[in-house]
Design an enzyme around this catalytic site. Structure first.
Site, PDB file in Angstrom:
ATOM      1  CG  HIS A 167      -0.651  41.952  26.110  1.00 18.15           C
ATOM      2  ND1 HIS A 167      -1.158  40.724  25.760  1.00 18.15           N
ATOM      3  CD2 HIS A 167      -0.251  41.826  27.390  1.00 18.15           C
ATOM      4  CE1 HIS A 167      -1.076  39.891  26.794  1.00 18.15           C
ATOM      5  NE2 HIS A 167      -0.507  40.541  27.803  1.00 18.15           N
ATOM      6  CG  HIS A 197       0.139  42.253  32.513  1.00 17.26           C
ATOM      7  ND1 HIS A 197      -0.912  41.419  32.808  1.00 17.26           N
ATOM      8  CD2 HIS A 197       0.707  41.754  31.389  1.00 17.26           C
ATOM      9  CE1 HIS A 197      -0.963  40.442  31.902  1.00 17.26           C
ATOM     10  NE2 HIS A 197       0.011  40.627  31.035  1.00 17.26           N
ATOM     11  NE  ARG A 219       1.619  42.720  37.472  1.00 20.82           N
ATOM     12  CZ  ARG A 219       1.524  41.644  36.706  1.00 20.82           C
ATOM     13  NH1 ARG A 219       0.349  41.248  36.232  1.00 20.82           N
ATOM     14  NH2 ARG A 219       2.594  40.962  36.374  1.00 20.82           N
ATOM     15  CG  ASN A 256      -3.208  39.125  34.516  1.00 19.30           C
ATOM     16  OD1 ASN A 256      -3.171  40.325  34.273  1.00 19.30           O
ATOM     17  ND2 ASN A 256      -2.109  38.372  34.539  1.00 19.30           N
ATOM     18  CE  LYS A 280      -4.770  37.231  27.320  1.00 16.32           C
ATOM     19  NZ  LYS A 280      -3.651  37.874  27.984  1.00 16.32           N
ATOM     20  CG  HIS A 312      -1.676  33.256  27.704  1.00 25.18           C
ATOM     21  ND1 HIS A 312      -0.770  34.112  28.275  1.00 25.18           N
ATOM     22  CD2 HIS A 312      -1.035  32.055  27.647  1.00 25.18           C
ATOM     23  CE1 HIS A 312       0.345  33.472  28.567  1.00 25.18           C
ATOM     24  NE2 HIS A 312       0.212  32.214  28.193  1.00 25.18           N
ATOM     25  CG  HIS A 321       1.844  37.167  24.754  1.00 29.44           C
ATOM     26  ND1 HIS A 321       1.305  35.932  24.523  1.00 29.44           N
ATOM     27  CD2 HIS A 321       1.315  37.598  25.928  1.00 29.44           C
ATOM     28  CE1 HIS A 321       0.492  35.637  25.518  1.00 29.44           C
ATOM     29  NE2 HIS A 321       0.476  36.621  26.373  1.00 29.44           N
ATOM     30  CG  HIS A 359       5.787  39.470  38.546  1.00 34.08           C
ATOM     31  ND1 HIS A 359       4.610  38.967  39.064  1.00 34.08           N
ATOM     32  CD2 HIS A 359       5.746  39.209  37.214  1.00 34.08           C
ATOM     33  CE1 HIS A 359       3.894  38.412  38.089  1.00 34.08           C
ATOM     34  NE2 HIS A 359       4.560  38.558  36.955  1.00 34.08           N
ATOM     35  CB  ALA A 379       5.629  33.963  33.931  1.00 31.88           C
TER      36      ALA A 379
HETATM   37  C1  NCD Z   1       1.916  38.028  32.724  1.00 34.10           C
HETATM   38  C2  NCD Z   1       1.694  38.556  34.143  1.00 34.10           C
HETATM   39  O1  NCD Z   1       2.632  38.539  34.939  1.00 34.10           O
HETATM   40  O2  NCD Z   1       0.572  39.010  34.444  1.00 34.10           O
HETATM   41  N1  NCD Z   1       3.124  37.266  32.691  1.00 34.10           N
HETATM   42  C3  NCD Z   1       3.870  36.976  31.600  1.00 34.10           C
HETATM   43  O3  NCD Z   1       4.829  36.220  31.723  1.00 34.10           O
HETATM   44  N2  NCD Z   1       3.598  37.495  30.430  1.00 34.10           N
HETATM   45  C4  NCD Z   1       0.726  37.250  32.291  1.00 34.10           C
HETATM   46  C5  NCD Z   1       0.700  36.916  30.830  1.00 34.10           C
HETATM   47  O4  NCD Z   1       0.466  37.772  29.983  1.00 34.10           O
HETATM   48  O5  NCD Z   1       0.950  35.753  30.523  1.00 34.10           O
HETATM   49 ZN    ZN Z   2       0.292  39.530  29.378  1.00 29.55          ZN
END
Ligand code: NCD
Ligand code: ZN
Length: 349
Positions: A14, A16, A18, A42, A100, A137, A175, A252, A264
């Site tokens: 899992h 991210h 970007r 996402n 997802k 999720h 998660h 982020h 988040a």
């Molecule tokens: C994730 C994100 O920033 O893409 N943020 C997070 O708090 N985990 C999205 C996600 O997996 O919920």
């Molecule tokens: Zn995530």
């Protein structure tokens, strides 16, 4: 006493990554530690089709450090419009490994996600038929539900009915953060698994308010109380093959985190396997780290286990205070603090 542990190269189930500049900055951290990763879809324009996934995968491959054998395993972003034909195309592609389900509004870039799961039945049926896993999720977006109860309520009200309608659907509760989620997975069929992040193993909700408001500890699902942290830890070190590593590393820019309405996500890819080593070591379970990090996920997804190796040692290092990305920075987990485990660089194969 210095201690070396060698693991089969792990995978991150899992992640991210970007796009654009952020992708180029964060990808080397994952590529150094993991052989493969399930890449979340996402993006601001979500990866809703196999064609979009093909292009995104090419951008990731182009951004990889020279000579890296890292494999991005792509996912599709489920919407109420996802057709059975799209699921068939995803399966046939060979590079899309899962779909997802974001409840609309639950987290970053989830607005185009699912409002009413019964509208996804054609897609669920096709996924069940093709054996393509559904990654969930699991947080309800019902604003009347207390934020700390949203995972348990989602599993009960929203995921359970889907499992009853599609009993052979392969599902990963992503998660997991609560006793209830661990119990849910244990009570479910063997083709229902769960990923566990390092930060949910290392932190509980006190970390959100430690000496003041801590935006860099805000993620979804939100951190829970200590008894849940311990239940998730127990699952991670239990040896149960349905629990496996998924960092949910989610970078982020600092300005979006340190804001009146901060977004988040925690960035952990810079130290991912080291943080899990810390957790397993503290729990006296280092001998279970390899199966959790390198075997259970591959077996669940029906992919071969990796052949390379990675060696870790208990020699501490200090995390940088920030990581430059374009004209901003990402604040990594444990910024400016120590991490007791490190990678022995010459032992990465
Ligand atoms: C994730 C994100 O920033 O893409 N943020 C997070 O708090 N985990 C999205 C996600 O997996 O919920
Ligand atoms: Zn995530």
């Amino acid at each position: 006493m210095s201690h070396l542990i060698t693991l089969t190269k792990p995978d991150d189930w899992h992640l991210h990554l970007r796009d654009g500049e952020m992708l180029r900055c964060v990808l080397p951290d994952s590529a150094r530690r993991f052989a493969r990763a399930i890449v979340m879809p996402n993006l601001p324009t979500p990866i809703t089709t196999t064609e979009l996934a093909r292009h995104y995968r090419n951008r990731i491959l182009q951004a990889l450090p020279c000579g890296s054998g890292f494999q991005p395993l792509m996912t599709l972003y489920l919407t109420e419009e996802t057709t059975a034909a799209e699921i068939g195309a995803a399966k046939a592609s060979g590079f899309v490994h899962a779909v997802k389900w974001y409840p609309a509004g639950a987290t970053t870039h989830s607005q185009q996600g699912v409002r009413d799961a019964s509208r996804c039945d054609r897609a669920f049926a096709a996924m069940e038929a093709h054996g393509l896993p559904l990654l969930v999720h699991a947080e309800t977006t019902d604003p009347r539900v207390d934020i700390f109860d949203r995972e348990a309520v989602f599993l009960d009200r929203e995921l359970s009915p889907v499992l009853r309608r599609f009993p052979r659907l392969r599902v990963v509760a992503e998660h997991v953060t609560t006793q209830q989620a661990v119990q849910f997975v244990r009570a479910a069929a063997p083709h229902v698994g769960a990923t566990i992040t390092a930060h949910h193993l290392l932190l509980n909700r006190n970390a959100l308010f430690d000496g003041g408001l801590r935006p860099h500890h805000y993620c979804r699902p939100v951190l829970k109380r200590e008894k849940h942290q311990l239940a998730v830890l127990e699952a991670a070190i239990s040896g149960d093959p349905r629990f496996f590593l998924g960092t949910d590393s989610a970078p982020h820019p600092r300005r979006d985190k340190e804001s009146a309405c901060g977004c988040a996500g925690l960035y952990t890819a810079h130290a991912a396997i080291e943080l899990y080593a810390e957790v397993f070591d503290q729990a006296g379970a280092l001998n279970r780290l390899e199966s959790f990090a390198s075997f259970h996920g591959a077996d669940f997804y029906g992919l071969p286990r990796n052949v390379g190796q990675i060696t870790l040692t208990n020699s501490p290092w200090t995390v940088p205070a920030s990581i430059p990305v374009g004209n901003d920075v990402v604040i990594p987990f444990r910024a400016g603090e120590r991490i007791p485990w490190s990678i022995v660089a010459e032992c990465i194969q």
